[in-house]
Design an enzyme around this catalytic site. Structure first.
Site, PDB file in Angstrom:
ATOM      1  N   THR A   1      -6.124  -1.258  10.521  1.00 21.80           N
ATOM      2  CA  THR A   1      -6.895  -2.301   9.839  1.00 21.80           C
ATOM      3  C   THR A   1      -8.252  -2.540  10.518  1.00 21.80           C
ATOM      4  OG1 THR A   1      -6.903  -4.685   9.413  1.00 21.80           O
ATOM      5  CG2 THR A   1      -5.581  -3.967  11.262  1.00 21.80           C
ATOM      6  N   ASP A   2      -9.193  -3.061   9.745  1.00 17.48           N
ATOM      7  CA  ASP A   2     -10.492  -3.444  10.325  1.00 17.48           C
ATOM      8  C   ASP A   2     -10.361  -4.676  11.215  1.00 17.48           C
ATOM      9  OD1 ASP A   2     -10.042  -5.352   8.340  1.00 17.48           O
ATOM     10  OD2 ASP A   2     -11.965  -5.094   7.339  1.00 17.48           O
ATOM     11  N   GLU A   3      -9.213  -5.380  11.117  1.00 18.52           N
ATOM     12  CA  GLU A   3      -9.067  -6.624  11.896  1.00 18.52           C
ATOM     13  C   GLU A   3      -9.017  -6.365  13.398  1.00 18.52           C
ATOM     14  OE1 GLU A   3      -6.480  -9.651  10.526  1.00 18.52           O
ATOM     15  OE2 GLU A   3      -6.768  -9.152   8.422  1.00 18.52           O
TER      16      GLU A   3
ATOM     17  N   THR B   1       7.763  -4.798  15.613  1.00 21.42           N
ATOM     18  CA  THR B   1       7.603  -3.760  14.581  1.00 21.42           C
ATOM     19  C   THR B   1       6.324  -2.959  14.793  1.00 21.42           C
ATOM     20  OG1 THR B   1       8.915  -4.875  12.912  1.00 21.42           O
ATOM     21  CG2 THR B   1       7.205  -3.406  12.105  1.00 21.42           C
TER      22      THR B   1
ATOM     23  N   LEU C   1      13.088  -2.675   4.182  1.00 22.03           N
ATOM     24  CA  LEU C   1      13.206  -3.686   3.119  1.00 22.03           C
ATOM     25  C   LEU C   1      13.219  -5.101   3.693  1.00 22.03           C
ATOM     26  CD1 LEU C   1      15.702  -1.961   0.617  1.00 22.03           C
ATOM     27  CD2 LEU C   1      13.206  -2.043   0.521  1.00 22.03           C
TER      28      LEU C   1
ATOM     29  N   ILE D   1       0.846  -1.207   0.000  1.00 20.79           N
ATOM     30  CA  ILE D   1       0.000   0.000   0.000  1.00 20.79           C
ATOM     31  C   ILE D   1       0.875   1.248   0.000  1.00 20.79           C
ATOM     32  CG2 ILE D   1      -1.934   1.171   1.114  1.00 20.79           C
ATOM     33  CD1 ILE D   1      -2.654  -1.465   2.461  1.00 20.79           C
TER      34      ILE D   1
ATOM     35  N   ASP E   1      15.146   1.371   9.818  1.00 22.36           N
ATOM     36  CA  ASP E   1      14.127   0.727  10.638  1.00 22.36           C
ATOM     37  C   ASP E   1      13.350   1.769  11.439  1.00 22.36           C
ATOM     38  OD1 ASP E   1      12.890  -0.911  12.776  1.00 22.36           O
ATOM     39  OD2 ASP E   1      14.187  -2.486  11.945  1.00 22.36           O
TER      40      ASP E   1
ATOM     41  N   TYR F   1      -1.314 -10.643  14.764  1.00 21.46           N
ATOM     42  CA  TYR F   1      -1.205  -9.448  13.903  1.00 21.46           C
ATOM     43  C   TYR F   1      -2.228  -8.396  14.330  1.00 21.46           C
ATOM     44  CZ  TYR F   1      -2.466  -6.450   9.961  1.00 21.46           C
ATOM     45  OH  TYR F   1      -2.793  -5.364   9.189  1.00 21.46           O
TER      46      TYR F   1
ATOM     47  N   LYS G   1      -1.716  -4.602  15.932  1.00 24.06           N
ATOM     48  CA  LYS G   1      -2.236  -3.363  15.321  1.00 24.06           C
ATOM     49  C   LYS G   1      -3.153  -2.644  16.318  1.00 24.06           C
ATOM     50  CE  LYS G   1      -1.712  -1.996  11.649  1.00 24.06           C
ATOM     51  NZ  LYS G   1      -0.664  -1.150  11.019  1.00 24.06           N
TER      52      LYS G   1
ATOM     53  N   TYR H   1      -8.637 -21.980   2.573  1.00 27.99           N
ATOM     54  CA  TYR H   1      -8.644 -22.341   3.988  1.00 27.99           C
ATOM     55  C   TYR H   1     -10.060 -22.739   4.417  1.00 27.99           C
ATOM     56  CZ  TYR H   1      -4.152 -19.750   4.217  1.00 27.99           C
ATOM     57  OH  TYR H   1      -2.884 -19.283   4.027  1.00 27.99           O
TER      58      TYR H   1
HETATM   59  P1  NAD Z   1       3.343  -4.904   3.362  1.00 24.68           P
HETATM   60  O1  NAD Z   1       3.688  -6.079   4.213  1.00 24.68           O
HETATM   61  O2  NAD Z   1       3.148  -5.092   1.902  1.00 24.68           O
HETATM   62  O3  NAD Z   1       4.455  -3.770   3.533  1.00 24.68           O
HETATM   63  C1  NAD Z   1       5.005  -3.440   4.783  1.00 24.68           C
HETATM   64  C2  NAD Z   1       6.229  -2.572   4.540  1.00 24.68           C
HETATM   65  O4  NAD Z   1       6.772  -2.194   5.812  1.00 24.68           O
HETATM   66  C3  NAD Z   1       7.351  -3.297   3.773  1.00 24.68           C
HETATM   67  O5  NAD Z   1       7.872  -2.441   2.791  1.00 24.68           O
HETATM   68  C4  NAD Z   1       8.386  -3.563   4.858  1.00 24.68           C
HETATM   69  O6  NAD Z   1       9.714  -3.608   4.349  1.00 24.68           O
HETATM   70  C5  NAD Z   1       8.177  -2.382   5.786  1.00 24.68           C
HETATM   71  N1  NAD Z   1       8.638  -2.648   7.156  1.00 24.68           N
HETATM   72  C6  NAD Z   1       8.365  -3.745   7.911  1.00 24.68           C
HETATM   73  N2  NAD Z   1       8.994  -3.624   9.102  1.00 24.68           N
HETATM   74  C7  NAD Z   1       9.649  -2.438   9.085  1.00 24.68           C
HETATM   75  C8  NAD Z   1      10.467  -1.750  10.036  1.00 24.68           C
HETATM   76  N3  NAD Z   1      10.725  -2.270  11.253  1.00 24.68           N
HETATM   77  N4  NAD Z   1      10.968  -0.543   9.701  1.00 24.68           N
HETATM   78  C9  NAD Z   1      10.713  -0.004   8.477  1.00 24.68           C
HETATM   79  N5  NAD Z   1       9.953  -0.620   7.545  1.00 24.68           N
HETATM   80  C10 NAD Z   1       9.431  -1.818   7.847  1.00 24.68           C
HETATM   81  O7  NAD Z   1       2.043  -4.273   4.031  1.00 24.68           O
HETATM   82  P2  NAD Z   1       0.774  -3.593   3.342  1.00 24.68           P
HETATM   83  O8  NAD Z   1      -0.181  -4.634   2.977  1.00 24.68           O
HETATM   84  O9  NAD Z   1       1.245  -2.602   2.367  1.00 24.68           O
HETATM   85  O10 NAD Z   1       0.172  -2.825   4.628  1.00 24.68           O
HETATM   86  C11 NAD Z   1       0.611  -1.517   4.947  1.00 24.68           C
HETATM   87  C12 NAD Z   1      -0.105  -1.065   6.201  1.00 24.68           C
HETATM   88  O11 NAD Z   1      -1.505  -1.059   5.965  1.00 24.68           O
HETATM   89  C13 NAD Z   1       0.115  -1.963   7.406  1.00 24.68           C
HETATM   90  O12 NAD Z   1       0.251  -1.157   8.544  1.00 24.68           O
HETATM   91  C14 NAD Z   1      -1.143  -2.816   7.475  1.00 24.68           C
HETATM   92  O13 NAD Z   1      -1.410  -3.183   8.807  1.00 24.68           O
HETATM   93  C15 NAD Z   1      -2.172  -1.845   6.957  1.00 24.68           C
HETATM   94  N6  NAD Z   1      -3.341  -2.436   6.269  1.00 24.68           N
HETATM   95  C16 NAD Z   1      -3.178  -3.334   5.255  1.00 24.68           C
HETATM   96  C17 NAD Z   1      -4.294  -3.818   4.571  1.00 24.68           C
HETATM   97  C18 NAD Z   1      -4.160  -4.797   3.428  1.00 24.68           C
HETATM   98  O14 NAD Z   1      -5.182  -5.299   2.936  1.00 24.68           O
HETATM   99  N7  NAD Z   1      -2.971  -5.104   2.941  1.00 24.68           N
HETATM  100  C19 NAD Z   1      -5.574  -3.396   4.952  1.00 24.68           C
HETATM  101  C20 NAD Z   1      -5.705  -2.492   6.015  1.00 24.68           C
HETATM  102  C21 NAD Z   1      -4.577  -2.001   6.646  1.00 24.68           C
HETATM  103  O1  DAU Z   2      -8.744  -6.721   6.622  1.00 23.28           O
HETATM  104  C1  DAU Z   2      -7.534  -6.056   6.431  1.00 23.28           C
HETATM  105  C2  DAU Z   2      -6.398  -7.056   6.428  1.00 23.28           C
HETATM  106  O2  DAU Z   2      -6.470  -7.764   5.186  1.00 23.28           O
HETATM  107  C3  DAU Z   2      -5.028  -6.416   6.606  1.00 23.28           C
HETATM  108  O3  DAU Z   2      -4.968  -5.802   7.869  1.00 23.28           O
HETATM  109  C4  DAU Z   2      -3.917  -7.462   6.472  1.00 23.28           C
HETATM  110  O4  DAU Z   2      -2.644  -6.829   6.527  1.00 23.28           O
HETATM  111  C5  DAU Z   2      -4.071  -8.142   5.114  1.00 23.28           C
HETATM  112  O5  DAU Z   2      -3.096  -9.144   4.975  1.00 23.28           O
HETATM  113  C6  DAU Z   2      -5.465  -8.734   4.967  1.00 23.28           C
HETATM  114  O6  DAU Z   2      -5.645  -9.839   5.906  1.00 23.28           O
HETATM  115  P1  DAU Z   2      -6.389 -11.195   5.475  1.00 23.28           P
HETATM  116  O7  DAU Z   2      -5.935 -12.262   6.376  1.00 23.28           O
HETATM  117  O8  DAU Z   2      -7.845 -10.970   5.322  1.00 23.28           O
HETATM  118  O9  DAU Z   2      -5.755 -11.354   3.974  1.00 23.28           O
HETATM  119  P2  DAU Z   2      -5.198 -12.652   3.196  1.00 23.28           P
HETATM  120  O10 DAU Z   2      -4.980 -12.206   1.786  1.00 23.28           O
HETATM  121  O11 DAU Z   2      -4.081 -13.294   3.912  1.00 23.28           O
HETATM  122  O12 DAU Z   2      -6.448 -13.623   3.223  1.00 23.28           O
HETATM  123  C7  DAU Z   2      -7.717 -13.237   2.711  1.00 23.28           C
HETATM  124  C8  DAU Z   2      -8.680 -14.368   3.031  1.00 23.28           C
HETATM  125  O13 DAU Z   2      -8.335 -15.501   2.224  1.00 23.28           O
HETATM  126  C9  DAU Z   2      -8.628 -14.844   4.452  1.00 23.28           C
HETATM  127  O14 DAU Z   2      -9.934 -15.226   4.867  1.00 23.28           O
HETATM  128  C10 DAU Z   2      -7.739 -16.073   4.410  1.00 23.28           C
HETATM  129  C11 DAU Z   2      -8.023 -16.640   3.026  1.00 23.28           C
HETATM  130  N1  DAU Z   2      -6.896 -17.335   2.384  1.00 23.28           N
HETATM  131  C12 DAU Z   2      -5.722 -16.677   2.282  1.00 23.28           C
HETATM  132  C13 DAU Z   2      -4.628 -17.277   1.682  1.00 23.28           C
HETATM  133  C14 DAU Z   2      -3.301 -16.561   1.604  1.00 23.28           C
HETATM  134  C15 DAU Z   2      -7.069 -18.608   1.827  1.00 23.28           C
HETATM  135  O15 DAU Z   2      -8.168 -19.189   1.891  1.00 23.28           O
HETATM  136  N2  DAU Z   2      -5.996 -19.185   1.219  1.00 23.28           N
HETATM  137  C16 DAU Z   2      -4.784 -18.586   1.134  1.00 23.28           C
HETATM  138  O16 DAU Z   2      -3.832 -19.193   0.591  1.00 23.28           O
END
Ligand code: NAD
Ligand code: DAU
Length: 372
Positions: free
Chosen positions: A136-138, A105, A40, A17, A64, A162, A166, A219
């Protein structure tokens, strides 16, 4: 009270993101200073920022968020007025297998940022500033099938390590506002999808596995529900909150777009089948590029669907009520799921080098050598 960001620090800007945010920001506000701080980890890839690297207004710092001296000196030297905090360990499955890094972290890292922001913006200042925390909504836990979507007043009930980490970070952000007056905002967003997402998350994992003819792991029964949002819509929401959100407030961001996992996987299967079915050059090219895909031997992508053991503590349903952000700052998602998912599939097809290399790390080494 509105805020005008001039010089921003994006933590985790090499992740999914965060990198999309950097591209969104540079397009929306050309000429504004953008600094990325990223450790990274496996999830961070400098290749995702390649389009920004040659811009003199852009700077990447490999470091970091837990390094207080580094963070405070960057805030001072770069005269940062706005910090957008994405950096985190973000994958639920990894948090189940190894929670420690998530606590370090996500909790300690967030606290170090808050401490540094307080020192530079309040103790040395005061000066105009904003600290936006991306959450996150989690943190709200899980919903029953008929329950109304999460609103901001929903009680916190995180179920995975996780989500708990958060949730703890959200509370620290709030505490720094209530106790010290740091101007913070927090957004709690639903599941994002789009370009540059590391292929361990459901949507890119399914795309890559179909193309390579690997099983699509579902899953449990696959009837868990997520509320999917295109990543640019999340980032537009953050931008609106940064500028017009109320300090100390939290804003939910969501797509009003609930799907079961199995429905999503079937949809992606159909879309990939269509790409192979093209009677034109497109279909032939797909067969040449992805010889292990099931379509090359006359099968459909769905034949790869495999039900596997469920995730421990698996949340059954997420859904987000985005009424507050919509009423207060005029937010509405722009991308429909139909267009967003096609765009995402096209991006992964056009950027095969990116997803293959981030998975084996070789591209990261190449980038480090090239941008050292
Ligand atoms: P991501 O795992 O793709 O990226 C995380 C980034 O943080 C990476 O570039 C990593 O190198 C960096 N990082 C990790 N530890 C670090 C540290 N100690 N110092 C500096 N950098 C560090 O994550 P994402 O999916 O892009 O999520 C970004 C943010 O949004 C997170 O805070 C996550 O909780 C939140 N979020 C994600 C989702 C989703 O669906 N992916 C939804 C809601 C909220
Ligand atoms: O809701 C926001 C969150 O969404 C963020 O805070 C997290 O950072 C982000 O990773 C994401 O969490 P989820 O656990 O919902 O995402 P994931 O893509 O891991 O899984 C989505 C759904 O799919 C979840 O119900 C688990 C399921 N799943 C996932 C994987 C990787 C499977 O069934 N098979 C799989 O191999």
């Amino acid at each position: 009270m509105s805020h005008q960001p001039q010089r921003i620090l994006v933590t985790g800007g090499a992740g999914f993101i965060g990198s999309n945010f950097v591209h969104f920001w540079r397009q929306s506000y050309p000429g504004s200073r953008v600094l990325v701080l990223d450790a990274l980890t496996y999830a961070g890839n400098r290749a995702s920022l390649r389009a920004a690297e040659s811009d003199p207004d852009f700077r990447f710092v490999h470091g970091d968020i837990r390094d207080y001296d580094l963070v405070s000196s960057l805030l001072r030297q770069e005269r940062i007025d706005t910090l957008i905090h994405f950096a985190a360990e973000s994958h639920v499955d990894r948090s189940i297998h190894g929670p420690d890094e998530f606590l370090d972290t996500n909790i300690i890292g967030t606290h170090v940022l808050l401490k540094a922001a307080k020192a530079v913006w309040l103790d040395d200042g005061p000066c105009p500033h904003r600290f936006h925390h991306v959450s996150t909504d989690e943190v709200y836990g899980t919903l029953t099938p008929d329950a109304p979507p999460f609103s901001e007043g929903h009680r916190y009930a995180p179920n995975s390590p996780y989500a708990a980490s958060k949730a703890a970070s959200d509370h620290l952000v709030r505490a720094y506002h209530e106790t010290y007056g740091l101007e913070v905002t927090t957004s709690n967003c639903s599941n994002n999808y789009g370009p540059y997402q590391f292929p361990e998350k459901l949507i890119p994992l399914v795309i890559g596995n179909i193309l390579d003819g690997r099983p699509l792991p579902i899953y449990g029964d696959g009837l868990q529900i997520r509320d999917w949002l295109y990543v640019d819509d999340h980032n537009r929401g953050i931008d609106l909150v940064l500028r017009q959100g109320r300090p100390g407030e939290t804003y939910n961001i969501g797509g009003n777009n609930e799907w079961t996992n199995i429905e999503i996987v079937r949809l992606i299967c159909r879309l990939v089948d269509e790409k192979f079915a093209g009677s034109d050059f497109g279909g032939k090219a797909m067969r040449k590029r992805f010889p292990r895909a099931p379509q090359c031997s006359g099968a459909k992508a769905e034949s790869l669907i495999t039900h596997v053991k469920d995730r421990l503590g698996h949340d059954r349903r997420y859904a987000v009520n985005a009424g507050r952000i919509s009423a207060e700052v005029g937010y509405a998602p722009l991308e429909s799921f139909e267009t967003g998912i096609r765009k995402t599939l096209d991006w992964y097809l056009a950027n095969e080098e990116w997803w293959r290399s981030v998975m084996d790390g070789s591209y990261r080494k190449w980038v480090e050598l090239n941008y050292a």
